[in-house]
Write a protein that holds these residues in place. Structure first.
Motif, PDB file in Angstrom:
ATOM      1  N   ALA A 120       0.839  -1.209   0.000  1.00 28.15           N
ATOM      2  CA  ALA A 120       0.000   0.000   0.000  1.00 28.15           C
ATOM      3  C   ALA A 120       0.867   1.249   0.000  1.00 28.15           C
ATOM      4  CB  ALA A 120      -0.931  -0.003   1.209  1.00 28.15           C
ATOM      5  N   PHE A 121       1.930   1.244   0.799  1.00 33.22           N
ATOM      6  CA  PHE A 121       2.846   2.381   0.811  1.00 33.22           C
ATOM      7  C   PHE A 121       3.446   2.595  -0.584  1.00 33.22           C
ATOM      8  CE2 PHE A 121       4.201   2.040   5.596  1.00 33.22           C
ATOM      9  CZ  PHE A 121       2.902   2.345   5.969  1.00 33.22           C
ATOM     10  N   ALA A 122       3.821   1.501  -1.246  1.00 35.81           N
ATOM     11  CA  ALA A 122       4.395   1.609  -2.588  1.00 35.81           C
ATOM     12  C   ALA A 122       3.386   2.205  -3.563  1.00 35.81           C
ATOM     13  CB  ALA A 122       4.869   0.239  -3.069  1.00 35.81           C
ATOM     14  N   GLU A 123       2.118   1.827  -3.436  1.00 34.34           N
ATOM     15  CA  GLU A 123       1.075   2.392  -4.294  1.00 34.34           C
ATOM     16  C   GLU A 123       0.926   3.895  -4.043  1.00 34.34           C
ATOM     17  OE1 GLU A 123      -0.769   1.238  -6.685  1.00 34.34           O
ATOM     18  OE2 GLU A 123      -0.491  -0.938  -6.572  1.00 34.34           O
ATOM     19  N   ILE A 124       0.954   4.292  -2.796  1.00 38.10           N
ATOM     20  CA  ILE A 124       0.812   5.717  -2.447  1.00 38.10           C
ATOM     21  C   ILE A 124       1.982   6.518  -3.010  1.00 38.10           C
ATOM     22  CG2 ILE A 124       0.811   7.336  -0.514  1.00 38.10           C
ATOM     23  CD1 ILE A 124      -0.668   5.007   1.060  1.00 38.10           C
ATOM     24  N   HIS A 125       3.185   6.015  -2.831  1.00 40.24           N
ATOM     25  CA  HIS A 125       4.363   6.716  -3.350  1.00 40.24           C
ATOM     26  C   HIS A 125       4.359   6.742  -4.881  1.00 40.24           C
ATOM     27  CE1 HIS A 125       6.428   5.669   0.695  1.00 40.24           C
ATOM     28  NE2 HIS A 125       5.941   6.890   0.733  1.00 40.24           N
ATOM     29  N   SER A 126       3.932   5.635  -5.489  1.00 37.50           N
ATOM     30  CA  SER A 126       3.886   5.583  -6.950  1.00 37.50           C
ATOM     31  C   SER A 126       2.886   6.581  -7.511  1.00 37.50           C
ATOM     32  CB  SER A 126       3.519   4.174  -7.418  1.00 37.50           C
ATOM     33  OG  SER A 126       4.517   3.244  -7.073  1.00 37.50           O
ATOM     34  N   GLU A 127       1.745   6.683  -6.842  1.00 40.81           N
ATOM     35  CA  GLU A 127       0.732   7.631  -7.307  1.00 40.81           C
ATOM     36  C   GLU A 127       1.268   9.058  -7.295  1.00 40.81           C
ATOM     37  OE1 GLU A 127      -3.954   8.760  -6.407  1.00 40.81           O
ATOM     38  OE2 GLU A 127      -2.996   7.055  -5.396  1.00 40.81           O
ATOM     39  N   ALA A 128       1.981   9.416  -6.213  1.00 41.16           N
ATOM     40  CA  ALA A 128       2.562  10.759  -6.134  1.00 41.16           C
ATOM     41  C   ALA A 128       3.619  10.960  -7.213  1.00 41.16           C
ATOM     42  CB  ALA A 128       3.166  10.982  -4.757  1.00 41.16           C
ATOM     43  N   SER A 129       4.407   9.920  -7.479  1.00 42.39           N
ATOM     44  CA  SER A 129       5.460  10.034  -8.488  1.00 42.39           C
ATOM     45  C   SER A 129       4.888  10.179  -9.890  1.00 42.39           C
ATOM     46  CB  SER A 129       6.369   8.796  -8.438  1.00 42.39           C
ATOM     47  OG  SER A 129       7.033   8.699  -7.198  1.00 42.39           O
ATOM     48  N   PHE A 130       3.882   9.372 -10.220  1.00 45.36           N
ATOM     49  CA  PHE A 130       3.339   9.387 -11.573  1.00 45.36           C
ATOM     50  C   PHE A 130       2.511  10.635 -11.860  1.00 45.36           C
ATOM     51  CE2 PHE A 130       4.170   4.735 -11.516  1.00 45.36           C
ATOM     52  CZ  PHE A 130       4.864   4.645 -12.703  1.00 45.36           C
TER      53      PHE A 130
END
Length: 247
Positions: A120-130
């Motif tokens: 879930a943390f990876a999804e949150i960080h990925s969303e901010a990055s993309f």
């Protein structure tokens, strides 16, 4: 300070001087013949509430259902799918971030949550990055109450190889400290439960018929729970302060 016992003006005032919050997270699952089904939520919750009292940090309501599909062959266990838990974590983080929380410390009591929460943390960080937005994602951390150095030292001292991996004497002792009227001391056979890998709920029940993995919770006691409680509070205060200072 507890979120659910606060008003919105209380939270607005809190955010004027702090952007950190502790989110207890656990599970609702069997814990052997004498362990409470709520063990994995009770343990982080009781420690987090005490940490909140001692250092004035805000504590969110406990996320008491986790990723526990492998326990579903035992009555009373409730589980999210991994995808559901990921969605829950994302929604909680986004809700808190919208209000200005920047340091979100998930305080965990269930080993089965670890991989999913980190996903879930990876999804949150990925969303901010993309999305490339001008605001970074909040600082996130997952900590486990049972992994603190003080707690680990007491568990080794009291239980050694009888600690095991599930329905451990440490976690059951801590729940008995929190709810002494629910303590159920008993002798178990075999004394030490078997250990092995497992897959789905049926496989788990076949390998571990009474629900324990490698543990001897007959060693649990209220007195041990009190020692573990104090140790975990100290571990968590130390770790939370380091998290906020370095975020």
């Amino acid at each position: 300070m507890r979120l659910q016992l606060s008003t919105w003006p209380d939270i607005q005032q809190y955010l004027e001087h702090s952007h950190g919050i502790i989110v207890p997270i656990g599970s609702t699952e069997q814990h052997g013949p004498n362990g409470l089904i709520g063990t994995d939520a009770i343990c982080p919750e009781v420690v987090a509430h005490e940490v909140g009292k001692r250092i004035g940090v805000l504590v969110a309501p406990t996320l008491s259902i986790g990723m526990a599909q492998h326990h579903l062959a035992f009555p009373g266990s409730i589980s999210f799918r991994p995808t559901t838990l990921i969605a829950v974590i994302r929604d909680v983080v986004q809700s808190l971030a919208r209000h200005g929380f920047r340091n979100i410390y998930f305080f965990n009591g269930h080993g089965g949550n670890v991989a999913t929460v980190n996903a879930a943390f990876a999804e949150i960080h990925s969303e901010a990055s993309f999305t490339g937005s001008g605001t970074s994602a909040p600082s996130l951390k997952l900590a486990n109450w049972y992994m603190g150095r003080r707690v680990q030292a007491i568990s080794r001292e009291l239980f050694a190889d009888s600690e095991g991996a599930h329905a451990t004497p440490s976690e059951i002792s801590l729940t008995w400290h929190a709810y002494p009227d629910h303590a159920q001391p008993m002798t178990l056979e075999p004394r030490l439960a078997p250990s092995s890998h497992f897959g789905d709920a049926r496989d788990y029940r076949q390998r571990f018929p009474d629900g324990r993995i490698g543990s001897d919770p007959s060693l649990a006691s209220i007195e041990a729970g009190t020692r573990l409680f104090e140790a975990s509070v100290e571990d968590t205060i130390e770790d939370y302060r380091a998290f906020v200072q370095t975020s």
